[in-house]
Write a protein that holds these residues in place. Structure first.
Motif, short mmCIF file in Angstrom:
data_model
loop_
_atom_site.label_atom_id
_atom_site.label_comp_id
_atom_site.label_asym_id
_atom_site.label_seq_id
_atom_site.Cartn_x
_atom_site.Cartn_y
_atom_site.Cartn_z
N PHE A 1 0.84 -1.20 0.00
CA PHE A 1 0.00 0.00 0.00
C PHE A 1 0.87 1.25 0.00
CE2 PHE A 1 -2.45 3.35 2.08
CZ PHE A 1 -3.65 3.29 1.37
N ILE A 2 1.90 1.24 0.84
CA ILE A 2 2.81 2.40 0.89
C ILE A 2 3.53 2.56 -0.45
CG2 ILE A 2 4.92 3.29 1.96
CD1 ILE A 2 3.95 1.99 4.59
N ALA A 3 3.94 1.42 -1.04
CA ALA A 3 4.64 1.49 -2.33
C ALA A 3 3.75 2.07 -3.42
CB ALA A 3 5.13 0.09 -2.73
N ILE A 4 2.48 1.64 -3.46
CA ILE A 4 1.55 2.17 -4.47
C ILE A 4 1.35 3.66 -4.24
CG2 ILE A 4 -0.82 2.09 -5.31
CD1 ILE A 4 -0.85 -0.89 -4.55
N THR A 5 1.14 4.04 -2.97
CA THR A 5 0.95 5.46 -2.65
C THR A 5 2.17 6.27 -3.04
OG1 THR A 5 -0.48 4.82 -0.79
CG2 THR A 5 0.38 7.08 -0.80
N LEU A 6 3.37 5.75 -2.75
CA LEU A 6 4.60 6.46 -3.10
C LEU A 6 4.75 6.63 -4.60
CD1 LEU A 6 7.30 5.08 -0.63
CD2 LEU A 6 6.46 7.42 -0.81
N ILE A 7 4.44 5.57 -5.35
CA ILE A 7 4.57 5.66 -6.80
C ILE A 7 3.62 6.71 -7.36
CG2 ILE A 7 4.22 4.41 -8.96
CD1 ILE A 7 5.27 1.92 -7.61
N ILE A 8 2.36 6.68 -6.90
CA ILE A 8 1.40 7.68 -7.35
C ILE A 8 1.86 9.07 -6.93
CG2 ILE A 8 -0.95 8.53 -7.10
CD1 ILE A 8 -0.74 6.08 -8.85
N MET A 9 2.35 9.20 -5.69
CA MET A 9 2.82 10.50 -5.20
C MET A 9 3.97 11.03 -6.06
SD MET A 9 4.63 11.49 -1.59
CE MET A 9 6.21 10.95 -2.25
N LEU A 10 4.94 10.15 -6.34
CA LEU A 10 6.08 10.58 -7.17
C LEU A 10 5.62 10.98 -8.56
CD1 LEU A 10 8.80 7.93 -6.20
CD2 LEU A 10 8.81 10.38 -5.68
N ALA B 1 14.28 -0.55 -17.01
CA ALA B 1 14.71 0.26 -18.15
C ALA B 1 14.13 1.66 -18.07
CB ALA B 1 14.30 -0.42 -19.45
N GLY B 2 12.87 1.76 -17.65
CA GLY B 2 12.25 3.07 -17.53
C GLY B 2 12.90 3.91 -16.45
N GLY B 3 13.11 3.32 -15.26
CA GLY B 3 13.72 4.08 -14.17
C GLY B 3 15.14 4.49 -14.48
N VAL C 1 17.22 13.01 -9.14
CA VAL C 1 16.93 12.48 -7.80
C VAL C 1 15.59 11.76 -7.78
CG1 VAL C 1 16.44 13.15 -5.42
CG2 VAL C 1 18.36 14.19 -6.62
N LEU C 2 14.57 12.38 -8.36
CA LEU C 2 13.24 11.76 -8.36
C LEU C 2 13.21 10.52 -9.24
CD1 LEU C 2 10.92 14.90 -8.49
CD2 LEU C 2 11.43 13.44 -6.55
N SER C 3 13.95 10.52 -10.33
CA SER C 3 14.02 9.33 -11.18
C SER C 3 14.67 8.18 -10.42
CB SER C 3 14.81 9.64 -12.46
OG SER C 3 14.16 10.63 -13.22
N GLY C 4 15.73 8.49 -9.66
CA GLY C 4 16.36 7.47 -8.86
C GLY C 4 15.42 6.91 -7.80
N LEU C 5 14.64 7.80 -7.19
CA LEU C 5 13.69 7.35 -6.17
C LEU C 5 12.61 6.48 -6.80
CD1 LEU C 5 12.88 7.53 -3.22
CD2 LEU C 5 11.63 9.63 -3.72
#
Length: 879
Positions: free
Chosen positions: A27-36, A529-531, A756-760
Motif C-alpha cells: 500500500f505504501i509502495a503504491i501510494t509512493l509511486i502515485i505520489m512521485l 529500463a524506464g527508471g 533524484v526523483l528518477s532514482g527514487l
C-alpha cells in the motif's frame, strides 16, 4: 435483514483494515509511486509557469515599461507631449549617462532619480533610496567590481554629464530593466564598451535638460504575461500608435539640433551681414561721388571678395554641421531588454521538459501501479472464493479493492500535488534563481492537477475494474484453490545443447523461471529500463545544455574565435592589430566583413542573423568549422551563394538550392541562393565569400576582426576592450562567451531534481516488483527451503533472476535514455538555440551504479523478509 447489512458492512470494513495492514508495504509502495508520479508531473510542469508568474508579479509591481523610445539626438518635452497623444498610455521621460568609476574605470550607467512612484520602479534590497543631492544607490551587481558597502564614498571620473563626482552610497537596488544578474548591463561608447553596473542619483546632479529615453506603459494591461503572443500583439498595436504620434519628431529634432549647433555661427553671420551693409554703403558713396560712372574701387573689390570667401566658409561650416547631425528614433519593447528574451526562453525550455519528462515518468509509475493492483487481486483468489461462497455479491467483494485503490490514489495524489507545488516548484524557483525576482508566485495549474489525478485513478481503480470482474466470474470452488502453476517447457537455450550442458543447475533453474513467467520478466525489464532511462535522461539533458557553449565556441566546437572586434573605420585595422599584438592573450585574427541582417523566405523571417564574409577564404577554416548537417553540405565556402545555419533554415523552411531574401543593416534587400545548410547551436549565421558579398552589396572592405585568444578572465577582457576602444580604432568588442545565455544555472537545478526523483522512482519500482515476485512464489520458496536450501541460497534463488533482469533492463535503458533525451532536447529548442546531443560517460556510469545499488538494497530487504517468513505455514495451504 438490516442487522445482516450492518454485519456485512462491518465485515467489509474489517477486511479492508486487515487488507491494508497485511499489505502495508505494498500500500505504501503504491501510494509512493502515485505520489512521485503526481509530484513530478505537477511540479515540473509548474516550474515554467512559476518562472513567468513570479516575473509578471514583480514586473507589475515595478511598473516596467512596455515600449521604450530612444533617439540619437536626445529627447525633449516636445517628444513627451507628442508621445502622450497616443491613447491609453503613460509616458515618462528618463535621463541617463555613461561614466567611469574612479576606482577601476568600470563603465557605469548613471540614471536620474526623482521618486519611485513612476515607471521602472527600483527594487530596494538594502539601505534606502536617495534623499539628498549627494546620495547614490548602486546595482547589486556592483559588488562584483568592488567591495562597496553602505556609507562608503563613491567617486566618478571627471565627466561633463554630472555636476558632482563624489557621492555617499545609501542603498543597493535591482531594476526591472535588468532582470538577469549574470548579464552585463548593455554597451557603451566609453571605457571597455560594456556597462558593468548601473547607479541612480538625484536628477538635480545632471547637466543639461535633454532626456535619454521615453518609457511608455499601456494603461489597459494586455491579457497574459509578458511572454505570451496576446501581450506581444497588444504591445505591437500600441507601438504603431506611438510611432504615428512621433512620426514628425525626427525631422523636427534634427532641425532643432542643427539650429542649436549653428548658434556659434550666428554671431559670425551677423558680422558678415554688418560688413555687407558697410560695403554696400561704401559702394553707393563711390557711385554718388563719381556721378554713377564708378561703382567700386580696388579696396572695395578686395573687401567684397573677402566677404564672399567668408560667406562660403560659413556656408561650408553650416553644411558640415547639418551633415553631422543625423537623428534617428528607435523603438524597443520589453523583449529587447538585456536578458529578458533569454529569461522567457529558459522558462519555455523548462516547460518543454515538463511536457515530456513527467509524462514518461508517470507512464512508468502508472504501469507498475497497475501491475501491483492486478497482482494483489489475483493473490487473494482464496479470499474471493470464500466470500463468494458465503453469498457476497460481486459488487460487495470488489468494493474493498476499489476503496483500497482509491485510498492509495487519493493519498498519493494529495501528497504529490502538495509536494509538487509547494515543494518541488518553489524549491527549484529558489535555488535556480539568477534573476532579480525574490518573490516566488506559484499558481496551481488546475488542468495539470486534474490530468495527474485522472492518470492516478486510472492506474489504480482501472486495474480493479479490469482484473476484479474477470476473477469473480470464476466459480467459488476454483477461486478457493491456488492457480495451477504453469507447465514447464523447454526454452530456446535448451535446444542449444553445447551451451546448455555447460550451465550450472542454478543457472538452468534461473533461466527456466524467467521464461516460464514471461509477463513478469517483461514487466521487470520495462520498470528497470524506464527508471534507469529516466536517470540517464536527466544526465543527458544536463550535459547537453551545459555543453551547448562548448559545442558552439569551444576547442571542438563550431566557432574557434573568442572575440569580434568592430572597426571604427572599415579597412583600417593597423591600430587594432598593434593593440592586440601587445596583449599576452592574443594568438591570431582574420579580417571579415561582418553584418547583422534579416533573412526571409516562404512567409517566414529571422532577425539578428550574423552574416560573415572572410577576406582570406583559406584561413577561415581555422576560425569557423562549417560542419555538415543531415541535409549534406560541403565544408568549404561556396563560390556562389551562402551557407545558412540549420535553425534559421528550419524556421524559413528552406534547403540547399532555395533562394532567400537578405536585408542588411542599411536596409538594402537582396535575394541570394542557399548553397548549403551548416550546423549551429546558438544564434543564426550566414557565411559567404567576400567576392559574393561584394557582388551582392558592393562592399569590399573588411569592417571587423575575428580574434583568437587564450583563456581570459572577465577583468582581462575589460582591460583589452578599453585599450581597443581608446587606442585600437575599434567601435565595439564582443566576446563569444558573453553571447551565450545563462540558461545553465536555471536548468541545472531542474535536472538535478529530475535525476533524484528518477532514482527514487527506480528504487520504488524495483522494490515493488521484487515484493510482488516474492509474494507470488512464496510456496515455491518454502518448498526449496524445506528441501534443505539455506537462507542465503533461498534469497539467491530470487536474486539471480533479479540481477539478470536488472542487467538487461540497464542495457535497454541506454536506448530509452538516448531516445528520450533527443526528443526532449528537440522540444526544448528555442527560436535561436538548439542543443547538441551529449551524454558523458559519468551519466551512463551513474545510471548503472544507482540501479545496481537499488537492486542490492532491495535484495537485502528481501533477504531479511525471507528469513522471517514461516515457510511451513506457507506450505500448509491446500492444493
Amino acid at each position: 435483514m438490516a442487522k445482516n447489512k450492518v454485519n456485512v458492512a462491518q465485515l467489509q470494513r474489517r477486511l479492508l483494515r486487515r487488507m491494508i495492514k497485511d499489505s502495508r508495504g505494498r500500500f505504501i509502495a503504491i501510494t509512493l509511486i502515485i505520489m512521485l508520479g503526481v509530484m513530478i508531473f505537477v511540479g515540473v510542469k509548474g516550474i515554467g509557469p512559476g518562472y513567468r508568474d513570479s516575473a509578471q508579479s514583480e514586473l507589475n509591481t515595478s511598473r516596467l515599461h512596455d515600449i521604450e523610445v530612444v533617439s540619437t539626438g536626445g529627447l525633449t518635452s516636445r517628444d513627451v507631449a507628442a508621445a502622450r497623444k497616443a491613447s491609453g498610455v503613460t509616458v515618462q521621460a528618463q535621463r541617463s549617462a555613461f561614466a567611469l568609476a574612479q576606482s577601476d574605470e568600470s563603465v557605469v550607467e548613471v540614471n536620474a532619480y526623482a521618486n519611485n512612484r513612476g515607471l521602472d520602479r527600483l527594487m530596494l534590497r538594502r539601505g534606502h533610496l536617495p534623499r539628498e543631492a549627494d546620495q547614490i544607490v548602486l546595482d547589486q551587481r556592483a559588488s562584483e567590481y568592488g567591495r562597496f558597502k553602505l556609507g562608503d564614498r563613491y567617486t566618478f571620473k571627471k565627466t561633463s554629464a554630472l555636476k558632482r563626482r563624489t557621492y555617499r552610497i545609501v542603498g543597493f537596488v535591482d531594476s526591472p530593466r535588468y532582470i538577469n544578474n549574470t548579464y552585463d548591463r548593455g554597451s557603451a561608447n566609453i571605457g571597455s564598451g560594456s556597462v558593468a553596473y548601473f547607479a541612480y542619483l538625484p536628477s538635480r546632479n545632471f547637466s543639461g535638460s535633454v532626456y535619454s529615453r521615453l518609457a511608455v506603459r499601456l494603461n489597459k494591461r494586455p491579457a497574459g504575461d509578458s511572454f505570451t503572443s496576446s501581450y506581444k500583439d497588444a504591445v505591437a498595436r500600441k507601438l504603431t500608435q506611438v510611432r504615428r504620434a512621433l512620426r514628425s519628431r525626427p525631422e523636427q529634432r534634427q532641425t532643432e539640433l542643427v539650429a542649436t549647433a549653428s548658434q556659434p555661427l550666428q554671431a559670425e553671420r551677423a558680422k558678415l551681414d554688418a560688413a555687407q551693409e558697410q560695403l554696400t554703403a561704401a559702394q553707393q558713396q563711390v557711385a554718388a561721388a563719381s556721378g554713377g560712372t564708378v561703382t567700386t574701387t580696388p579696396e572695395l573689390t578686395a573687401q567684397a571678395k573677402q566677404l564672399q570667401a567668408a560667406r562660403a566658409k560659413l556656408a561650408a561650416a553650416q553644411k558640415q554641421i547639418a551633415g553631422k547631425v543625423n537623428v534617428q528614433y528607435t523603438y524597443n519593447v520589453r523583449g529587447d531588454l538585456q536578458g529578458f528574451a533569454d529569461f522567457g526562453a529558459s522558462a519555455d525550455r523548462i516547460a518543454a521538459i515538463g511536457d515530456v519528462f513527467p509524462v514518461f515518468f508517470f507512464l512508468i509509475a502508472a504501469l507498475i501501479t497497475f501491475t501491483t493492483i492486478s497482482r494483489m487481486i489475483s493473490e487473494d483468489r482464496t479470499q474471493l472464493g470464500t466470500m463468494k461462497a458465503l453469498g457476497f455479491s460481486r459488487q460487495q467483494i470488489a468494493r474493498n479493492y476499489f476503496i483500497y485503490a482509491l485510498l492509495a490514489a487519493v493519498i498519493g495524489t494529495i501528497l504529490g500535488v502538495l509536494g509538487g507545488l509547494e515543494g518541488l516548484t518553489r524549491f527549484v524557483l529558489v535555488i535556480s534563481s539568477q534573476n532579480i525576482f525574490t518573490r516566488q508566485v506559484v499558481i496551481p495549474q488546475w488542468r495539470d492537477i486534474a490530468l495527474a489525478t485522472g492518470m492516478g485513478l486510472i492506474a489504480t481503480i482501472g486495474a480493479v475494474f479490469i482484473v476484479a470482474p474477470s476473477e469473480l466470474r470464476v466459480k467459488p470452488a476454483e477461486l478457493m484453490l491456488p492457480k495451477v502453476p504453469k507447465n514447464g517447457q523447454k526454452i530456446l537455450l535448451e535446444r542449444i545443447r553445447p551451451l546448455w550442458r555447460r550451465l550450472s543447475f542454478n543457472a538452468k533453474v534461473t533461466l527456466r523461471n524467467l521464461f516460464r513467467f514471461k509477463s513478469r520478466m517483461f514487466m521487470t525489464v520495462i520498470g528497470i529500463a524506464g527508471g534507469a532511462g529516466l536517470i540517464l535522461t536527466g544526465f543527458g539533458i544536463r550535459d547537453s545544455i551545459l555543453g551547448t557553449a562548448g559545442a558552439q565556441f569551444g576547442p571542438n566546437g563550431i566557432g574557434h574565435y573568442q572575440a569580434v572586434v568592430r572597426l571604427t573605420t572599415p579597412g583600417d585595422d593597423q591600430s587594432a592589430l598593434h593593440v592586440l599584438q601587445d596583449n599576452d592573450h592574443y594568438r591570431t585574427s582574420t579580417r571579415v566583413i561582418y553584418d547583422i541582417s534579416k533573412v526571409a523566405a516562404n512567409g517566414h523571417s529571422v532577425g539578428n542573423v550574423s552574416v560573415i564574409a572572410p577576406k582570406q577564404r583559406t584561413d577561415f577554416q581555422k576560425f569557423v568549422d562549417l560542419q555538415r548537417t543531415s541535409r549534406g553540405v560541403q565544408r568549404e565556402l561556396p563560390q556562389h551563394g551562402l551557407l545558412l545555419s540549420e535553425k534559421a533554415a528550419a524556421t524559413l523552411k528552406v534547403k540547399r538550392g532555395d533562394t532567400i531574401a537578405v536585408t542588411n543593416a542599411s536596409g538594402e534587400r537582396r535575394r541570394i541562393r542557399v548553397a548549403g545548410v551548416v550546423r549551429n547551436y546558438v544564434g543564426h549565421y550566414a557565411y559567404m565569400t567576400a567576392g559574393t558579398y561584394a557582388k551582392t552589396w558592393g562592399q569590399t572592405v573588411a569592417n571587423s576582426l575575428l580574434v583568437q585568444t587564450s583563456h581570459m578572465s572577465s577583468q582581462a577582457q575589460r582591460r583589452l576592450s578599453r585599450r581597443m576602444l581608446d587606442k585600437g580604432g575599434a567601435s565595439n568588442v564582443t566576446y563569444t562567451d558573453a553571447s551565450m545565455d545563462s540558461m545553465a544555472g536555471s536548468m541545472n537545478a531542474v535536472v538535478v531534481i529530475l535525476i533524484v526523483l528518477s532514482g527514487l522512482l527506480s528504487f520504488v519500482v524495483l522494490y515493488n516488483l521484487t515484493n510482488i515476485n516474492v509474494s507470488e512464489r512464496m510456496r515455491e520458496l518454502s518448498t526449496i527451503k524445506v528441501l534443505g536450501f539455506f537462507d542465503g541460497e533461498v534469497t539467491m534463488y530470487i536474486v539471480r533472476e533479479n540481477i539478470l533482469l536488472t542487467l538487461v533492463g540497464i542495457l535497454c535503458s541506454f536506448g530509452v535514455g538516448d531516445v528520450l533525451t533527443r526528443y526532449i532536447l528537440n522540444q526544448a529548442a528555442s527560436e535561436s538555440v538548439t542543443f547538441p546531443f551529449i551524454i558523458h560517460w559519468p551519466g551512463y556510469v551513474a545510471a548503472v551504479v544507482l540501479t545496481l545499488a537499488f537492486t542490492a538494497i532491495v535484495m537485502w530487504i528481501t533477504h531479511r523478509r525471507l528469513k522471517s517468513v514461516d515457510m511451513l505455514a506457507a506450505l500448509a495451504a491446500r492444493e
